[in-house]
Scaffold this motif. Structure first.
Motif: not given
Length: 303
Positions: A116-118, A238-242, A246-248, A297-298
Motif C-alpha cells: 500500500a505504501a509503495s 508477493g511484492l511487485w517492483e519494490i 527503497q524498502l526502508q 529485503f532478502l
C-alpha cells in the motif's frame, strides 16, 4: 459516449457505473492491446464506454481507460514474474486481519502495508473478531503497529464493536478492503451498511483458514457517501517492483533512525553501526517487524 467507474468484472464483462445508470461492457480490441500494470481493466478504473448497435439490442464497449492515480498490485501467484492488479484509484486501503480464527499472520500484514505504501495509498489496519480473542489480547498483539504510527481500528462484526468508527473512516472516500480469507471483510461491510447482504462463510477449523466468499472484486456504493471495494481473500502476498533499497522508507518506525547509521548505504541487515538494527536489538523497534523487513529485503517468498 458515457464516462463511468468499473464496479465489477467477471468473464470479460464489466459493470460500469455511469451518471445514466449501470451498463455492462466489453473491451474493444485496441484496449486489449494497450500496455498496463497487470490487468487491462480492474475495479475502480475510470473508463469511457460507447454503444454499438447489434440487431435489436445495444452492446456497450469500453473504448478508453483513463490513467490510474493509484493501483494496488501484488506479484501474481506462480513462478512467472508478473503483476496482479487488485483495484485502482482508491484513496485508502483497509487491511483487515482477525485477532483470532484464523490466527493473524503478521508477516503477511507487513507485506500488505508495504504494498500500500509503495503505491502511495494510505494504509489503515482493521483488527476484526476482537470478541473471539478478547480486546486486551488483540490490542497487545497489534500494539507494535500503533507505536509505528499506523491507524488501527478494533472491531467485532458480530456484536458491532468499532463499526461506527469504521463507517466514519469509509464515508466519503474510495476505499479498498483487503486481507486474507475468513477475517470477516464481508461481515464488516454488512455491519457498516445493514441490508447489504454480502455472502459470508465460516472458517475451516481443519486448517484455520477462511473460505473464499468474495470471488471477484466489486465496488459498493455507501449510503453515507463514497465507495468501498470488497476484494477476494488472499493467501499469499508477493511484492511487485519494490527495490530493496527503497524498502526502508515503507517502515515508518525506521524513519527517525535512517540518518544515524555509520554508513550512508546501510541496508540495515548486517552492517556494523546500524542504528535500525541496534533499535531492533534493544526493543525500540519491534523484533517481528524488523524480521519482516529482513525477509522482504532478502526476497524471501511469502508462505
Amino acid at each position: 459516449m458515457r464516462s463511468g467507474t468499473v464496479c465489477r468484472g467477471l468473464g470479460g464483462v464489466y459493470e460500469v457505473e455511469t451518471p445514466e445508470g449501470v451498463v455492462e461492457a466489453v473491451l474493444r480490441g485496441r484496449i486489449k492491446r494497450e500496455e498496463r500494470t497487470g490487468e487491462k481493466v480492474v475495479v475502480g478504473d475510470r473508463v469511457d464506454v460507447d454503444e454499438d448497435r447489434a440487431g435489436e439490442g445495444t452492446v456497450w464497449s469500453i473504448v478508453k481507460v483513463h490513467e490510474r492515480t493509484t493501483v494496488l498490485a501484488r506479484k501474481a501467484p506462480g513462478k512467472a514474474p508478473r503483476p496482479k492488479a487488485i483495484v485502482a484509484n482508491v484513496d485508502q486501503v483497509l487491511v483487515v486481519f482477525a485477532a483470532a480464527n484464523p490466527d493473524p499472520h503478521l508477516r503477511m500484514l507487513d507485506r500488505f502495508l508495504v504494498i500500500a505504501a509503495s503505491s502511495d495509498i494510505a494504509p489503515v489496519i482493521v483488527v476484526n473478531k476482537t470478541d473471539v480473542a478478547g480486546m486486551d489480547a488483540a490490542r497487545a498483539l497489534f500494539a507494535p503497529y500503533e507505536r509505528a504510527g499506523y491507524t488501527v481500528h478494533y472491531t467485532a462484526a458480530r456484536d458491532g464493536t468499532g463499526v461506527d468508527g469504521l463507517r466514519e473512516a469509509l464515508c466519503g472516500r474510495l476505499s479498498a478492503l483487503a486481507g486474507p480469507s475468513g477475517v470477516g471483510k464481508s461481515s464488516l461491510l454488512n455491519a457498516v451498511q445493514p441490508g447489504l447482504g454480502l455472502r459470508v462463510s465460516e472458517v475451516s477449523q481443519a486448517v484455520n483458514k477462511g473460505r473464499h466468499t468474495t470471488v471477484t472484486a466489486q465496488l459498493i456504493p455507501l449510503e453515507c457517501g463514497g465507495w468501498v471495494a470488497d476484494t477476494p481473500g488472499l493467501r499469499e502476498v508477493g511484492l511487485w517492483e519494490i527495490e530493496p533499497d527503497q524498502l526502508q522508507f515503507y517502515f515508518p518506525e525506521f524513519e527517525p533512525l535512517l540518518g544515524d547509521c555509520r554508513y550512508p548505504t546501510c541496508t540495515h541487515t548486517h552492517e556494523p553501526g546500524c542504528a535500525v538494527r541496534a533499535a531492533a536489538q534493544s526493543g525500540e523497534i519491534d523484533a517481528g517487524r524488523y524480521d519482516s523487513y529482513q525477509r522482504m529485503f532478502l526476497g524471501e517468498d511469502e508462505e
